[in-house]
Design a protein around this motif. Sequence first.
Motif, PDB file in Angstrom:
ATOM      1  N   HIS A 160      50.069  68.086  98.600  1.00 51.29           N
ATOM      2  CA  HIS A 160      49.206  67.207  99.398  1.00 51.29           C
ATOM      3  C   HIS A 160      48.131  67.975 100.161  1.00 51.29           C
ATOM      4  CE1 HIS A 160      50.832  68.267 103.388  1.00 51.29           C
ATOM      5  NE2 HIS A 160      52.041  68.229 102.864  1.00 51.29           N
ATOM      6  N   ALA A 161      48.154  69.333 100.116  1.00 53.27           N
ATOM      7  CA  ALA A 161      47.145  70.104 100.847  1.00 53.27           C
ATOM      8  C   ALA A 161      47.079  71.524 100.295  1.00 53.27           C
ATOM      9  CB  ALA A 161      47.455  70.135 102.339  1.00 53.27           C
ATOM     10  N   ILE A 162      45.981  72.199 100.607  1.00 51.76           N
ATOM     11  CA  ILE A 162      45.806  73.617 100.288  1.00 51.76           C
ATOM     12  C   ILE A 162      45.833  74.382 101.604  1.00 51.76           C
ATOM     13  CG2 ILE A 162      44.266  75.364  99.315  1.00 51.76           C
ATOM     14  CD1 ILE A 162      45.343  73.556  97.197  1.00 51.76           C
ATOM     15  N   GLY A 163      46.520  75.520 101.641  1.00 53.31           N
ATOM     16  CA  GLY A 163      46.615  76.318 102.855  1.00 53.31           C
ATOM     17  C   GLY A 163      46.253  77.770 102.606  1.00 53.31           C
ATOM     18  N   PHE A 164      45.839  78.445 103.663  1.00 48.85           N
ATOM     19  CA  PHE A 164      45.481  79.861 103.578  1.00 48.85           C
ATOM     20  C   PHE A 164      46.142  80.584 104.731  1.00 48.85           C
ATOM     21  CE2 PHE A 164      42.335  83.398 104.290  1.00 48.85           C
ATOM     22  CZ  PHE A 164      42.597  84.067 103.100  1.00 48.85           C
ATOM     23  N   ASP A 165      46.845  81.659 104.437  1.00 52.80           N
ATOM     24  CA  ASP A 165      47.572  82.388 105.484  1.00 52.80           C
ATOM     25  C   ASP A 165      46.787  83.573 106.022  1.00 52.80           C
ATOM     26  OD1 ASP A 165      47.723  84.324 103.519  1.00 52.80           O
ATOM     27  OD2 ASP A 165      49.893  84.229 103.267  1.00 52.80           O
ATOM     28  N   GLY A 166      45.505  83.663 105.635  1.00 53.56           N
ATOM     29  CA  GLY A 166      44.685  84.797 106.032  1.00 53.56           C
ATOM     30  C   GLY A 166      44.629  85.871 104.964  1.00 53.56           C
ATOM     31  N   ARG A 168      46.512  84.987 101.463  1.00 57.53           N
ATOM     32  CA  ARG A 168      46.835  84.336 100.202  1.00 57.53           C
ATOM     33  C   ARG A 168      46.679  82.821 100.331  1.00 57.53           C
ATOM     34  NH1 ARG A 168      52.791  86.753  99.288  1.00 57.53           N
ATOM     35  NH2 ARG A 168      52.955  85.771 101.357  1.00 57.53           N
ATOM     36  N   TRP A 169      46.378  82.184  99.192  1.00 58.55           N
ATOM     37  CA  TRP A 169      46.239  80.734  99.127  1.00 58.55           C
ATOM     38  C   TRP A 169      47.520  80.117  98.588  1.00 58.55           C
ATOM     39  CZ3 TRP A 169      42.249  77.992 101.099  1.00 58.55           C
ATOM     40  CH2 TRP A 169      41.055  78.685 101.378  1.00 58.55           C
ATOM     41  N   HIS A 170      47.909  78.995  99.188  1.00 62.12           N
ATOM     42  CA  HIS A 170      49.080  78.279  98.687  1.00 62.12           C
ATOM     43  C   HIS A 170      48.822  76.777  98.746  1.00 62.12           C
ATOM     44  CE1 HIS A 170      49.962  78.431 103.116  1.00 62.12           C
ATOM     45  NE2 HIS A 170      50.282  77.181 102.888  1.00 62.12           N
ATOM     46  N   THR A 171      49.689  76.026  98.120  1.00 57.94           N
ATOM     47  CA  THR A 171      49.645  74.580  98.240  1.00 57.94           C
ATOM     48  C   THR A 171      50.859  74.113  99.018  1.00 57.94           C
ATOM     49  OG1 THR A 171      49.519  72.456  97.075  1.00 57.94           O
ATOM     50  CG2 THR A 171      50.821  74.173  96.008  1.00 57.94           C
ATOM     51  N   ARG A 172      50.638  73.189  99.907  1.00 54.79           N
ATOM     52  CA  ARG A 172      51.719  72.574 100.659  1.00 54.79           C
ATOM     53  C   ARG A 172      52.179  71.375  99.848  1.00 54.79           C
ATOM     54  NH1 ARG A 172      55.395  73.946 104.629  1.00 54.79           N
ATOM     55  NH2 ARG A 172      56.079  72.053 105.713  1.00 54.79           N
ATOM     56  N   ASP A 183      55.840  75.740 100.876  1.00 59.01           N
ATOM     57  CA  ASP A 183      54.592  76.386 100.480  1.00 59.01           C
ATOM     58  C   ASP A 183      54.793  77.056  99.124  1.00 59.01           C
ATOM     59  OD1 ASP A 183      53.637  75.641 102.958  1.00 59.01           O
ATOM     60  OD2 ASP A 183      54.082  77.586 103.876  1.00 59.01           O
ATOM     61  N   PHE A 184      53.871  76.816  98.203  1.00 57.93           N
ATOM     62  CA  PHE A 184      53.919  77.437  96.888  1.00 57.93           C
ATOM     63  C   PHE A 184      52.647  78.238  96.685  1.00 57.93           C
ATOM     64  CE2 PHE A 184      56.720  73.802  96.582  1.00 57.93           C
ATOM     65  CZ  PHE A 184      57.819  74.293  95.866  1.00 57.93           C
ATOM     66  N   LEU A 185      52.783  79.553  96.510  1.00 54.42           N
ATOM     67  CA  LEU A 185      51.620  80.401  96.285  1.00 54.42           C
ATOM     68  C   LEU A 185      50.955  80.019  94.962  1.00 54.42           C
ATOM     69  CD1 LEU A 185      52.964  83.897  97.404  1.00 54.42           C
ATOM     70  CD2 LEU A 185      51.286  82.476  98.585  1.00 54.42           C
ATOM     71  N   LEU A 186      49.662  79.803  95.010  1.00 53.95           N
ATOM     72  CA  LEU A 186      48.947  79.400  93.804  1.00 53.95           C
ATOM     73  C   LEU A 186      49.010  80.473  92.725  1.00 53.95           C
ATOM     74  CD1 LEU A 186      45.800  77.724  95.414  1.00 53.95           C
ATOM     75  CD2 LEU A 186      47.769  76.591  94.376  1.00 53.95           C
ATOM     76  N   SER A 187      49.027  81.735  93.128  1.00 56.57           N
ATOM     77  CA  SER A 187      49.065  82.821  92.155  1.00 56.57           C
ATOM     78  C   SER A 187      50.401  82.902  91.421  1.00 56.57           C
ATOM     79  CB  SER A 187      48.778  84.156  92.846  1.00 56.57           C
ATOM     80  OG  SER A 187      49.706  84.382  93.885  1.00 56.57           O
ATOM     81  N   ARG A 188      51.440  82.264  91.962  1.00 60.72           N
ATOM     82  CA  ARG A 188      52.764  82.303  91.336  1.00 60.72           C
ATOM     83  C   ARG A 188      53.059  81.069  90.491  1.00 60.72           C
ATOM     84  NH1 ARG A 188      56.338  84.807  96.383  1.00 60.72           N
ATOM     85  NH2 ARG A 188      55.119  86.742  96.586  1.00 60.72           N
ATOM     86  N   ILE A 189      52.107  80.145  90.451  1.00 58.01           N
ATOM     87  CA  ILE A 189      52.230  79.020  89.529  1.00 58.01           C
ATOM     88  C   ILE A 189      51.697  79.490  88.184  1.00 58.01           C
ATOM     89  CG2 ILE A 189      51.500  76.668  89.015  1.00 58.01           C
ATOM     90  CD1 ILE A 189      51.277  76.141  91.982  1.00 58.01           C
ATOM     91  N   LEU A 190      52.587  79.731  87.256  1.00 61.64           N
ATOM     92  CA  LEU A 190      52.218  80.345  85.985  1.00 61.64           C
ATOM     93  C   LEU A 190      51.712  79.335  84.961  1.00 61.64           C
ATOM     94  CD1 LEU A 190      55.292  82.755  85.637  1.00 61.64           C
ATOM     95  CD2 LEU A 190      53.112  83.142  86.815  1.00 61.64           C
TER      96      LEU A 190
END
Length: 271
Positions: A160-166, A168-172, A183-190
């Motif tokens: 439902h949202a995109i987040g940034f921890d300073g 890395r980018w993730h999706t909530r 939180d799911f890191l976008l880079s780890r969605i293969l």
Amino acid sequence: MDNSKSELRWGVAQRLEFIEFRLFWEGHVNRRDLMEQFGLSVNQASADLNRYIGLAPDNMVYDKSARTYVRGPDYAAQFLKPDASRYLAQLRSLADGLMDSDDAWIAELPAYDAAPTPARGVNPVTLRSVVGAIRRSEAIEVKYQSLSRPEPSWRWIAPHAIGFDGFRWHTRAFCKTDEAFKDFLLSRILQTRGVEANGNTDAADADWQEHVTLEIAPHPELSENQKKVIALDYGMRDGRAKIKVRRALLYYALKRLGSGPIDLLEAAAAG
């Protein structure tokens, strides 16, 4: 002035902001600057400069010897509030290769660079799928590599949202496997595949909806002069600064603030 500004078309307003940006940061602006930045004709560039003079006559004067308009002694911004963050953001975007120098509003770039950060391997197709699911309120099936498991696994998530921890980018998203918002890191969605209707909304994510206010101050072991400098660094008033953050991002904020010359005083729920 306010009525005149509100009646301006967006393109014209942007060009007037550009004139003001150049006057404030560079001290001068001319027709060629406008022509090169916006692809204008000589007549249109001249019209924009004349329009600006009509709206802010004290902000620039024509220097005949230099053949350019220079910032006037009584300059006062009318269309663009001077913002150091915006100027530095352009430098950072240039350093990171996210902006071409031709697109920057800065005429004479100072020498600059930035500490490099590792490029995050976010697949654009993956990002498109996640953003699409957010827009359409859908759940998607993703192949996710968690560090808690040796092998990637398929699971359904409802982002439902995109987040940034300073860093890395993730999706909530609501994880249907764990039945919790995570939180799911976008880079780890293969990989992504299935799509289905989603019954969960961001309103159900209490940690995303709730905000917390962090209060920080200079570390008590610093000298008085050091405390004054830290107060300036963090824009503190009366030795304090308040930072509002979503509870879902609180861990990342605390991690960034947890070391260094500041003291975390308290965290309280913010309405």
